[in-house]
Design a protein around this motif. Structure first.
Motif, PDB file in Angstrom:
ATOM      1  N   ARG A  71       0.669  -1.298  -0.047  1.00  0.00           N
ATOM      2  CA  ARG A  71      -0.039   0.028  -0.182  1.00  0.00           C
ATOM      3  C   ARG A  71       0.699   1.244   0.123  1.00  0.00           C
ATOM      4  N   PHE A  72      -0.155   2.321  -0.147  1.00  0.00           N
ATOM      5  CA  PHE A  72       1.388   3.646  -0.574  1.00  0.00           C
ATOM      6  C   PHE A  72       1.148   4.134   1.187  1.00  0.00           C
ATOM      7  N   GLU A  73       2.627   4.257   0.997  1.00  0.00           N
ATOM      8  CA  GLU A  73       2.396   5.242   3.100  1.00  0.00           C
ATOM      9  C   GLU A  73       2.311   6.286   3.728  1.00  0.00           C
ATOM     10  N   THR A  74       0.995   5.843   4.063  1.00  0.00           N
ATOM     11  CA  THR A  74       0.437   7.083   5.259  1.00  0.00           C
ATOM     12  C   THR A  74       1.120   7.671   6.049  1.00  0.00           C
ATOM     13  N   ASP A  75       1.188   6.595   7.510  1.00  0.00           N
ATOM     14  CA  ASP A  75       1.421   7.107   7.797  1.00  0.00           C
ATOM     15  C   ASP A  75       2.578   5.979   9.399  1.00  0.00           C
ATOM     16  N   GLU A  76       2.751   6.854  10.196  1.00  0.00           N
ATOM     17  CA  GLU A  76       3.238   5.391  10.778  1.00  0.00           C
ATOM     18  C   GLU A  76       2.957   4.550  11.712  1.00  0.00           C
ATOM     19  N   GLN A  77       1.229   4.854  12.029  1.00  0.00           N
ATOM     20  CA  GLN A  77       0.615   3.406  12.955  1.00  0.00           C
ATOM     21  C   GLN A  77      -0.310   2.749  11.204  1.00  0.00           C
ATOM     22  N   GLN A  78       0.251   3.253   9.790  1.00  0.00           N
ATOM     23  CA  GLN A  78       0.216   2.371   9.155  1.00  0.00           C
ATOM     24  C   GLN A  78      -0.319   0.858   9.410  1.00  0.00           C
ATOM     25  N   PRO A  79       1.174   0.244   9.623  1.00  0.00           N
ATOM     26  CA  PRO A  79       1.911  -1.165  10.033  1.00  0.00           C
ATOM     27  C   PRO A  79       1.232  -1.611  10.661  1.00  0.00           C
ATOM     28  N   ALA A  80       0.514  -1.058  11.722  1.00  0.00           N
ATOM     29  CA  ALA A  80       0.155  -1.901  13.131  1.00  0.00           C
ATOM     30  C   ALA A  80      -2.128  -2.254  12.647  1.00  0.00           C
ATOM     31  N   GLU A  81      -1.570  -0.573  11.457  1.00  0.00           N
ATOM     32  CA  GLU A  81      -3.700  -0.730  11.306  1.00  0.00           C
ATOM     33  C   GLU A  81      -3.536  -1.555  10.194  1.00  0.00           C
ATOM     34  N   VAL A  82      -2.580  -2.185   9.443  1.00  0.00           N
ATOM     35  CA  VAL A  82      -2.864  -3.181   8.222  1.00  0.00           C
ATOM     36  C   VAL A  82      -2.811  -4.678   9.240  1.00  0.00           C
TER      37      VAL A  82
ATOM     38  N   GLY B 188      -0.386  -9.863   9.828  1.00  0.00           N
ATOM     39  CA  GLY B 188      -0.786  -8.899   8.475  1.00  0.00           C
ATOM     40  C   GLY B 188       0.389  -8.415   8.729  1.00  0.00           C
ATOM     41  N   LEU B 189       1.364  -8.060   7.160  1.00  0.00           N
ATOM     42  CA  LEU B 189       2.597  -7.220   7.156  1.00  0.00           C
ATOM     43  C   LEU B 189       2.677  -6.143   5.608  1.00  0.00           C
ATOM     44  N   LEU B 190       2.944  -5.018   6.153  1.00  0.00           N
ATOM     45  CA  LEU B 190       2.549  -4.228   4.964  1.00  0.00           C
ATOM     46  C   LEU B 190       3.261  -3.969   4.755  1.00  0.00           C
ATOM     47  N   VAL B 191       3.465  -3.691   2.963  1.00  0.00           N
ATOM     48  CA  VAL B 191       5.205  -3.120   2.234  1.00  0.00           C
ATOM     49  C   VAL B 191       4.962  -2.061   1.552  1.00  0.00           C
ATOM     50  N   GLY B 192       5.733  -0.727   1.505  1.00  0.00           N
ATOM     51  CA  GLY B 192       5.399   0.203   1.265  1.00  0.00           C
ATOM     52  C   GLY B 192       5.355   0.385  -0.861  1.00  0.00           C
TER      53      GLY B 192
ATOM     54  N   GLY C 183       8.942  -0.886  10.028  1.00  0.00           N
ATOM     55  CA  GLY C 183      10.276  -1.519  11.582  1.00  0.00           C
ATOM     56  C   GLY C 183       8.950  -2.839  11.910  1.00  0.00           C
ATOM     57  N   PHE C 184       7.754  -3.373  11.266  1.00  0.00           N
ATOM     58  CA  PHE C 184       6.890  -4.202  11.868  1.00  0.00           C
ATOM     59  C   PHE C 184       7.506  -4.733  10.648  1.00  0.00           C
ATOM     60  N   PHE C 185       7.928  -4.693  10.066  1.00  0.00           N
ATOM     61  CA  PHE C 185       8.747  -6.115   8.936  1.00  0.00           C
ATOM     62  C   PHE C 185       9.675  -6.490   9.730  1.00  0.00           C
TER      63      PHE C 185
END
Length: 222
Positions: free
Chosen positions: A103-114, A142-146, A153-155
């Motif tokens: 997903r397109f990167e938005t903010d620092e909370q995005q990885p936890a939200e994903v 759930g793993l977010l890749v920008g 950091g979650f990844f």
């Protein structure tokens, strides 16, 4: 892409024909739209996602885990689901549903939200997989890749959890856009080489033609 200054129509001064996408015309032609929403590039996005999934799965297999990709399942409400991968450590009755998303990167909370979003989606399928694979517990990750190659950091924590090589982070970051860039680089090099060949071929032909003309007008001393 990192600075978000690609020549897109949404960037002020880039277009005189409006700021809507030149392919689908449904939204403003922003970098987020091009990389994550435009239907014109849907097949490329799917290919990028599948490639990233395979890269992660292969890295887990090298660590001895049994990894099943694209596994069909049934939720507790009866709906069908398909998880990206189910990873089972050797000799263990615990497993992990791992679902990477780009997903397109938005903010620092995005990885936890994903991660929370993927847990909401796939936790209802856990009973099905517990029974199917005779397991005692399953954790959903759930793993977010920008979309621009960002690795949160979650990844990184995920890689440490499974003791995965740091090269995985590089490979996942490059996945999707590196292959296209590599092909484009080859095409550009080939184009330059082809232009050089044409130039020097033309130069040689011209030199041969020039000397032929000179010889034709050479005075006859016989």
């Amino acid at each position: 892409m990192t600075a978000n200054v690609c020549p897109l129509r949404a960037v002020p001064g880039r277009s005189r024909d409006g700021n809507h996408c030149r392919r689908c015309s449904s939204e403003m032609e922003t970098l987020a739209h091009v990389l994550g929403a435009c239907p014109f590039s849907e097949s490329l996005r799917n290919s990028r996602h599948h490639h990233i999934r395979s890269v992660i799965a292969d890295a887990l297999r090298k660590k001895g885990l049994v990894v099943h990709e694209e596994v069909h399942g049934i939720s507790t409400n009866g709906s069908s689901r398909r998880i990206d991968m189910l990873a089972i450590p050797p000799g263990s009755t615990s497993a992990y549903i791992i679902d990477p998303t780009v997903r397109f990167e938005t903010d620092e909370q995005q990885p936890a939200e994903v991660n929370a979003e993927k847990c909401r989606i796939y936790n209802p399928t856990v009973p099905f997989y517990l029974e199917k694979y005779q397991l005692t517990s399953i954790e959903v990750i759930g793993l977010l890749v920008g979309a621009r190659g960002t690795i949160p950091g979650f990844f990184v924590k995920f890689c440490r959890k499974f003791q995965l090589n740091n090269n995985l982070i590089r490979d996942v970051s490059y996945a999707g856009h590196f292959k296209e860039s590599f092909i484009l680089t080859l095409l550009k090099k080939f184009s330059i080489l082809w232009q050089t060949i044409i130039f020097y071929t033309g130069l040689i032909v011209f030199i041969l033609w020039f000397f032929k003309i000179i010889l034709c007008f050479r005075p006859n001393h016989f």
